[in-house]
Every structure is written in structure tokens, then in C-alpha cells.
Enzyme design. Structure first.
Site, PDB file in Angstrom:
ATOM      1  N   HIS A 195       7.604   5.303   0.941  1.00 58.90           N
ATOM      2  CA  HIS A 195       8.242   4.088   0.430  1.00 58.90           C
ATOM      3  C   HIS A 195       9.072   4.413  -0.818  1.00 58.90           C
ATOM      4  O   HIS A 195      10.173   3.906  -0.995  1.00 58.90           O
ATOM      5  CB  HIS A 195       7.195   3.046   0.031  1.00 58.90           C
ATOM      6  CG  HIS A 195       6.317   2.569   1.160  1.00 58.90           C
ATOM      7  ND1 HIS A 195       4.989   2.903   1.260  1.00 58.90           N
ATOM      8  CD2 HIS A 195       6.591   1.776   2.225  1.00 58.90           C
ATOM      9  CE1 HIS A 195       4.478   2.325   2.341  1.00 58.90           C
ATOM     10  NE2 HIS A 195       5.424   1.640   2.946  1.00 58.90           N
ATOM     11  N   TYR A 200       0.867  -1.177   0.000  1.00 59.04           N
ATOM     12  CA  TYR A 200       0.000   0.000   0.000  1.00 59.04           C
ATOM     13  C   TYR A 200       0.907   1.231   0.000  1.00 59.04           C
ATOM     14  O   TYR A 200       0.862   2.085   0.866  1.00 59.04           O
ATOM     15  CB  TYR A 200      -0.984   0.007   1.170  1.00 59.04           C
ATOM     16  CG  TYR A 200      -2.275   0.667   0.763  1.00 59.04           C
ATOM     17  CD1 TYR A 200      -3.164   0.012  -0.097  1.00 59.04           C
ATOM     18  CD2 TYR A 200      -2.591   1.958   1.170  1.00 59.04           C
ATOM     19  CE1 TYR A 200      -4.329   0.632  -0.527  1.00 59.04           C
ATOM     20  CE2 TYR A 200      -3.752   2.582   0.745  1.00 59.04           C
ATOM     21  CZ  TYR A 200      -4.615   1.909  -0.104  1.00 59.04           C
ATOM     22  OH  TYR A 200      -5.764   2.517  -0.532  1.00 59.04           O
TER      23      TYR A 200
HETATM   24  P1  AMP Z   1       5.800  -0.332   5.966  1.00 60.23           P
HETATM   25  O1  AMP Z   1       5.269  -0.704   4.627  1.00 60.23           O
HETATM   26  O2  AMP Z   1       4.918   0.601   6.725  1.00 60.23           O
HETATM   27  O3  AMP Z   1       6.254  -1.525   6.758  1.00 60.23           O
HETATM   28  O4  AMP Z   1       7.125   0.518   5.695  1.00 60.23           O
HETATM   29  C1  AMP Z   1       8.155   0.012   4.898  1.00 60.23           C
HETATM   30  C2  AMP Z   1       9.340   0.919   5.011  1.00 60.23           C
HETATM   31  O5  AMP Z   1       8.996   2.227   4.584  1.00 60.23           O
HETATM   32  C3  AMP Z   1       9.857   1.053   6.452  1.00 60.23           C
HETATM   33  O6  AMP Z   1      11.285   1.091   6.442  1.00 60.23           O
HETATM   34  C4  AMP Z   1       9.267   2.367   6.885  1.00 60.23           C
HETATM   35  O7  AMP Z   1      10.014   3.004   7.901  1.00 60.23           O
HETATM   36  C5  AMP Z   1       9.328   3.162   5.593  1.00 60.23           C
HETATM   37  N1  AMP Z   1       8.363   4.262   5.640  1.00 60.23           N
HETATM   38  C6  AMP Z   1       7.036   4.179   5.913  1.00 60.23           C
HETATM   39  N2  AMP Z   1       6.490   5.410   5.933  1.00 60.23           N
HETATM   40  C7  AMP Z   1       7.491   6.284   5.694  1.00 60.23           C
HETATM   41  C8  AMP Z   1       7.575   7.710   5.597  1.00 60.23           C
HETATM   42  N3  AMP Z   1       6.514   8.495   5.774  1.00 60.23           N
HETATM   43  N4  AMP Z   1       8.780   8.256   5.317  1.00 60.23           N
HETATM   44  C9  AMP Z   1       9.885   7.485   5.147  1.00 60.23           C
HETATM   45  N5  AMP Z   1       9.864   6.132   5.242  1.00 60.23           N
HETATM   46  C10 AMP Z   1       8.689   5.546   5.504  1.00 60.23           C
END
Ligand code: AMP
Length: 285
Positions: free
Chosen positions: A37, A32
Site C-alpha cells: 500500500h 491493515y
Molecule cells: P487492499 O487494501 O487489499 O484492497 O489493496 C488496496 C490497494 O493496494 C489495491 O490497489 C491493491 O492492488 C494494492 N496492493 C495490495 N497489495 C499489494 C502489493 N503487495 N503490492 C502492490 N500493491 C498492492
């Protein structure tokens, strides 16, 4: 862009690239996807590496009463986004592929798991460290990219790599935000319009906390209570935690003299949002 759902397919693709001498970068996600990301992908691309992005909503890191079933998913939309962003291979395995048998082996993360999100979500970081470790073994990347949005997760992974001597460089990427400051999150889609408008208070209050620190406030408890007051005075969200901790090891801080992490988690209805800021202070102010 190649796509792989099986570990064996992915391993073949990567083996070929390694033979060609390519550096391999991994961007692990739960899908998503949003601009946050994609900023990880952008950073990975800049290194010139062969970029593998994984999408896997990892059941192991969700508690029994958390949002595993309702976590937002849209694989085809994500596939389009990452193809445009220049990802070389998208790995989106099924749960059966990643967990063909009940797990008996886990990566435990010790005291880093006992504070902040770890204290509020028992077993969460064990689930994170275990899946990331599996992905590291499958992909065998040279570099892996993590967002500072999940700062505790970044520290947990960095520590795991150090403790277990994994030859992987962990790269952290700053938080991507909406125009009003709200940190981008896949869970933001669950916010009602009213909650979405109120949620900007999280980053605003972090900015105020930073300003207060820069103006000379050195009491961690005072900063925390200012944050709590600001948040509860301006939104209906329920504070899960608001804490100032050492940015290096998350240990407790009373007087702020070293870089600190100001971290918070607030529940808007059933949607739990997290945000944070790392602030370095001049100890002589
Ligand atoms: P997730 O899909 O939420 O598990 O996130 C996957 C990766 O994207 C993780 O390393 C998160 O820290 C990074 N991430 C999620 N949201 C953000 C954001 N707003 N800014 C930077 N990195 C993000």
C-alpha cells in the site's frame, strides 16, 4: 495529516486544494496497511499531487461466506503509517456513511467479472466497481493508484473509467513482495507459520512459468499444468484457479503470442491468496 470520516468534510478539504490548483490523487484501500500500500502512496507522492488515502472495508465486495467480519483492521496503526508516508488526508468513513440506505444502483462490469476471481467470487467486482465509483465521485481525483497484485481489479477499474468517460488517470503499481517472493497482502497475517513458509511456492511457481515461457513454451495449458503440479507438489494449499489469459482483456489463450497474465488463487485453510505475473513474449521465438 488531516483525517475525515464524513463525506462532507472530505469534500470541503478537497475543494480548497482544488482551488489552490493542486492535482488530487486517490489511493483506495481496505486498510491493515503494508509496504505494498505504501508503494502506491510513494508513487502518488512523486507526482506532487495532494494525496488522499481511503480506508474502507467494503461489505459490498465480500460474499456471504467470505471474511468481511474477520478482515484485519487497525485504524490507528494505519493512520500512523500513512502520516509518516506523507499522505495529506486519510478518509475512513463508516459503513453507514458510505451506505446510508440499501443500494439499488450498482456498477456492473460485464465479461471481465466472469473469469478468474470474478468467477470464484460472484458479485465481487460489482462491489469493487461500485465502491470505487462512489469514491471517485466523492474525491473527484485526477489520478488514482491501484496495485498489480489485484490485476483483474486494475483492469476492471480501467475499463470502468473508459466506458463511463471518467476524467481520471488510472496508474498501476508493481507488486511488493516479501524477501522470499510472497506477495504482500493484509491477509498474510492469517497464515500459520507452516502455511507462511509454504506460500512462497506461489511466486516461485510463477517465476518458473515465466522461465518456461521465455525458454519457448507457448502452450497455455502446458504452462497451467506445470504450475498446478508445482503448487500441489510443494504445499497443502488448495488451488482455486491457475490460468493463463490475455493480459489486455482476460480472454482465453491457447497459443501464447501476446502478453499474457499468469494468475492464480490458492487457499491455505480459510486464507485465500492471489498472485500473478504479466509476461510479454517474443512471438518469433
Ligand atoms: P487492499 O487494501 O487489499 O484492497 O489493496 C488496496 C490497494 O493496494 C489495491 O490497489 C491493491 O492492488 C494494492 N496492493 C495490495 N497489495 C499489494 C502489493 N503487495 N503490492 C502492490 N500493491 C498492492
Amino acid at each position: 495529516m488531516k483525517r475525515a470520516t464524513h463525506i462532507s468534510e472530505l469534500r470541503e478539504i478537497i475543494a480548497l486544494e482544488k482551488k489552490r490548483g493542486r492535482v488530487i490523487a486517490l489511493v483506495p484501500t481496505m486498510g491493515y496497511l503494508h509496504r505494498g500500500h505504501l508503494s502506491l502512496v510513494e508513487r502518488a507522492k512523486k507526482t506532487g499531487a495532494f494525496v488522499v488515502l481511503s480506508i474502507f472495508v467494503n461489505p459490498l465486495q465480500f460474499g456471504p461466506n467470505e471474511d468481511y467480519a474477520s478482515y484485519p483492521r487497525d485504524l490507528e496503526r494505519d493512520a500512523n503509517l500513512v502520516e509518516v508516508a506523507g499522505v495529506d488526508v486519510l478518509f475512513h468513513p463508516s459503513s453507514e456513511e458510505m451506505y446510508p440506505r440499501p443500494m439499488v444502483t450498482y456498477v456492473e462490469v460485464g465479461q471481465l467479472d466472469s473469469v478468474l476471481c470474478g468467477a470464484k467470487r460472484p458479485g465481487h467486482f460489482r462491489g469493487v466497481a461500485t465502491i470505487v465509483s462512489k469514491l471517485f465521485h466523492i474525491v473527484q481525483p485526477d489520478l488514482a493508484f491501484f496495485g498489480q497484485k489485484d490485476y483483474q481489479q486494475y483492469l476492471v477499474i480501467q475499463r470502468m473509467v473508459s466506458d463511463l468517460n471518467l476524467p481520471i488517470e488510472i496508474c498501476s503499481v508493481s507488486i511488493a513482495r516479501e524477501e522470499d517472493g510472497l506477495a504482500l497482502s493484509s491477509r498474510n497475517v492469517f497464515l500459520t507459520l507452516e502455511q507462511r513458509l509454504e506460500a512462497k511456492i506461489l511466486s516461485q511457481s510463477l517465476n518458473e512459468a515465466e522461465a518456461s515461457l521465455r525458454a519457448g513454451e507457448r502452450s497455455a495449458r502446458k504452462i497451467e499444468s506445470q504450475l498446478r503440479e508445482k503448487i500441489s507438489g510443494h504445499c497443502q494449499g488448495i488451488i482455486d484457479y491457475v490460468e493463463v489469459r490475455d493480459a489486455g482483456d482476460l480472454s482465453e489463450v491457447t497459443t501464447i503470442e501476446r502478453p499474457v497474465l499468469i494468475a492464480l488463487a490458492v487457499k491455505f485453510g480459510s486464507t485465500r491468496l492471489i498472485d500473478n505475473k504479466v509476461v510479454e513474449v517474443d512471438r518469433h521465438v
